[in-house]
Design a protein around this motif. Structure first.
Motif, PDB file in Angstrom:
ATOM      1  N   GLY A 154       0.726  -1.212   0.070  1.00 45.07           N
ATOM      2  CA  GLY A 154       0.007   0.006   0.271  1.00 45.07           C
ATOM      3  C   GLY A 154       0.689   1.255   0.012  1.00 45.07           C
ATOM      4  N   SER A 155       2.207   1.205  -0.293  1.00 44.47           N
ATOM      5  CA  SER A 155       2.848   2.468  -0.371  1.00 44.47           C
ATOM      6  C   SER A 155       2.154   3.279  -1.584  1.00 44.47           C
ATOM      7  N   SER A 156       2.207   4.446  -1.224  1.00 41.93           N
ATOM      8  CA  SER A 156       1.452   5.466  -2.120  1.00 41.93           C
ATOM      9  C   SER A 156       2.272   6.817  -2.318  1.00 41.93           C
ATOM     10  N   GLY A 157       3.481   6.672  -1.907  1.00 38.07           N
ATOM     11  CA  GLY A 157       4.418   8.084  -1.607  1.00 38.07           C
ATOM     12  C   GLY A 157       5.067   8.022  -3.145  1.00 38.07           C
ATOM     13  N   SER A 158       6.015   9.286  -3.096  1.00 38.42           N
ATOM     14  CA  SER A 158       6.690   9.477  -4.209  1.00 38.42           C
ATOM     15  C   SER A 158       8.157   9.193  -4.070  1.00 38.42           C
ATOM     16  N   PHE A 159       8.674   8.479  -5.091  1.00 37.23           N
ATOM     17  CA  PHE A 159      10.228   8.005  -4.806  1.00 37.23           C
ATOM     18  C   PHE A 159      10.844   8.450  -6.027  1.00 37.23           C
ATOM     19  N   SER A 160      12.308   8.785  -6.003  1.00 40.14           N
ATOM     20  CA  SER A 160      13.218   9.447  -6.572  1.00 40.14           C
ATOM     21  C   SER A 160      14.485   8.925  -6.505  1.00 40.14           C
ATOM     22  N   PHE A 161      14.991   8.278  -7.457  1.00 39.18           N
ATOM     23  CA  PHE A 161      16.371   7.720  -7.088  1.00 39.18           C
ATOM     24  C   PHE A 161      17.108   8.147  -8.487  1.00 39.18           C
ATOM     25  N   ASN A 162      18.305   8.818  -8.159  1.00 37.42           N
ATOM     26  CA  ASN A 162      19.209   9.583  -9.178  1.00 37.42           C
ATOM     27  C   ASN A 162      20.203   8.525 -10.021  1.00 37.42           C
ATOM     28  N   THR A 163      20.784   9.209 -10.964  1.00 30.85           N
ATOM     29  CA  THR A 163      21.659   8.204 -11.610  1.00 30.85           C
ATOM     30  C   THR A 163      22.742   7.619 -11.105  1.00 30.85           C
ATOM     31  N   ASN A 164      23.009   7.906 -10.025  1.00 32.04           N
ATOM     32  CA  ASN A 164      24.206   7.631  -8.969  1.00 32.04           C
ATOM     33  C   ASN A 164      23.706   6.335  -8.349  1.00 32.04           C
ATOM     34  N   THR A 165      22.333   5.939  -8.896  1.00 30.03           N
ATOM     35  CA  THR A 165      21.971   4.607  -8.036  1.00 30.03           C
ATOM     36  C   THR A 165      22.244   3.448  -8.803  1.00 30.03           C
ATOM     37  N   SER A 166      22.671   2.232  -8.042  1.00 35.99           N
ATOM     38  CA  SER A 166      23.085   0.921  -8.680  1.00 35.99           C
ATOM     39  C   SER A 166      22.484  -0.355  -7.790  1.00 35.99           C
ATOM     40  N   ILE A 167      21.823  -0.978  -8.299  1.00 32.30           N
ATOM     41  CA  ILE A 167      21.614  -2.396  -7.968  1.00 32.30           C
ATOM     42  C   ILE A 167      22.175  -3.369  -8.544  1.00 32.30           C
ATOM     43  N   THR A 168      23.135  -4.238  -7.992  1.00 34.64           N
ATOM     44  CA  THR A 168      23.955  -5.154  -8.609  1.00 34.64           C
ATOM     45  C   THR A 168      23.820  -6.606  -8.119  1.00 34.64           C
ATOM     46  N   ASN A 169      22.983  -7.369  -8.822  1.00 31.77           N
ATOM     47  CA  ASN A 169      22.961  -8.963  -8.482  1.00 31.77           C
ATOM     48  C   ASN A 169      22.723  -9.341  -7.280  1.00 31.77           C
ATOM     49  N   PRO A 170      21.499  -9.064  -6.668  1.00 35.59           N
ATOM     50  CA  PRO A 170      21.050  -9.337  -5.619  1.00 35.59           C
ATOM     51  C   PRO A 170      20.669 -11.074  -5.608  1.00 35.59           C
ATOM     52  N   SER A 171      20.514 -11.669  -4.566  1.00 39.56           N
ATOM     53  CA  SER A 171      20.071 -13.019  -4.636  1.00 39.56           C
ATOM     54  C   SER A 171      18.575 -12.985  -5.123  1.00 39.56           C
ATOM     55  N   GLY A 172      17.710 -12.098  -5.011  1.00 36.54           N
ATOM     56  CA  GLY A 172      16.368 -12.186  -5.077  1.00 36.54           C
ATOM     57  C   GLY A 172      16.051 -11.060  -6.398  1.00 36.54           C
ATOM     58  N   THR A 173      14.815 -10.457  -6.193  1.00 38.52           N
ATOM     59  CA  THR A 173      14.486  -9.493  -7.175  1.00 38.52           C
ATOM     60  C   THR A 173      14.963  -7.950  -6.917  1.00 38.52           C
ATOM     61  N   ALA A 174      15.570  -7.554  -7.902  1.00 42.60           N
ATOM     62  CA  ALA A 174      16.352  -6.242  -7.531  1.00 42.60           C
ATOM     63  C   ALA A 174      15.440  -5.010  -7.208  1.00 42.60           C
TER      64      ALA A 174
END
Length: 297
Positions: A154-174
């Motif tokens: 039910g999260s209804s907020g506003s989310f912003s992740f800039n160009t210096n964000t990275s997700i690299t190979n987690p064991s589940g969903t990124a």
């Protein structure tokens, strides 16, 4: 630590906090209150409990510098309340817990402005019924364990992740959005996932999600969007490389009323036994731009 009583109104200005080698907590307010707090620096290191733990707090907090590292629990926990907080410090997380949890946060702005937040273990950034505004303007590195981003329940907020964000190979969903969330999301960084889904969006029925820049790469389970009855989901990255082998690369199902766009080209799908691009159950779908290809063997 507030010793399990409300702090009432707490005013602090130009304070510096240094806690080294602690087996306990850092800055903890368990039972609410209204804050007006500025720290010139917070530096906390140890193997204890949560470093910053604010429960049912309102008001404002600003951290201007410092480093939090090596805690044996969640690094930053915001639960309930209408807190505004700006973080200009670095956070280094190595344990099997979330780096950040935000739960039942109704109103407020949390901004990670400068510094680097990094997780090499744990479950990354967890947003559970988070209805405020969340801005990641510094450097955010999630790589190791199951460190990804989950926006759920039910999260209804506003989310912003800039160009210096990275997700690299987690064991589940990124990058995971689910549980009847209606969040507005802009993600401009890179995503690589070689195990689970690079992106999984389920039951997101209003507002828009855009993966704006950066790259998406998966040799795991690719991209899935399902059970969405509204909103626009846009994959605008110029490189979307899904080499998923026996797994499906793109699955879009039961999205009547939603719009799903793959723009700016660069959708490169290679798979063997899996489905390259599957769309069933409605929705408005487009694949645009140059350099899109599907190879199945």
């Amino acid at each position: 630590n507030d010793n399990n009583v409300s702090v009432g109104d707490l005013f602090m200005s130009n304070n510096r906090m240094i806690i080294a080698n602690t087996a306990r907590c850092g800055f903890v307010l368990k039972n609410g209150g209204t804050l007006n707090v500025t720290f010139t620096s917070i530096s906390i290191a140890g193997t204890g409990q949560t470093a910053i733990d604010l429960n049912s707090c309102n008001g404002n907090m600003m951290i201007l510098g410092g480093t939090i590292s090596n805690f044996g629990d969640t690094m930053v926990n915001i639960k309930g309340g209408q807190m505004n907080a700006t973080f200009n410090n670095s956070i280094n997380h190595t344990d099997n817990f979330p780096l950040l949890t935000v739960t039942d946060h109704t109103i407020g702005i949390l901004t990670f402005q400068t510094g680097t937040i990094s997780a090499t273990n744990g479950t990354g950034l967890q947003f559970n019924n988070a209805d405020g505004s969340y801005n990641f303007n510094g450097t955010t590195i999630l790589g190791g364990g199951d460190a990804g981003i989950d926006i759920i329940n039910g999260s209804s907020g506003s989310f912003s992740f800039n160009t210096n964000t990275s997700i690299t190979n987690p064991s589940g969903t990124a990058f995971n959005v689910g549980g009847a969330s209606t969040a507005s999301i802009t993600y401009s960084g890179n995503i690589t996932d070689n195990t689970g889904f690079a992106i999984d969006i389920d039951d997101h029925d209003a507002n828009n999600i855009i993966f704006q820049t950066g790259t998406i790469s998966s040799t795991g389970s690719g991209i899935r969007v399902q059970n969405c009855s509204g909103g626009i989901k846009t994959f605008a990255n110029t490189s979307k490389s899904l080499n998923t082998g026996a797994n499906n690369a793109v699955i879009l199902s039961s999205n009547l009323g939603a719009t799903i766009d793959f723009t700016n080209g660069g959708l490169d799908i290679d798979c063997t036994l899996g489905t390259g691009f599957g769309a069933t159950g409605g929705g408005t779908i487009s694949v645009q731009g140059a350099g899109n290809s599907i190879t199945t063997t």
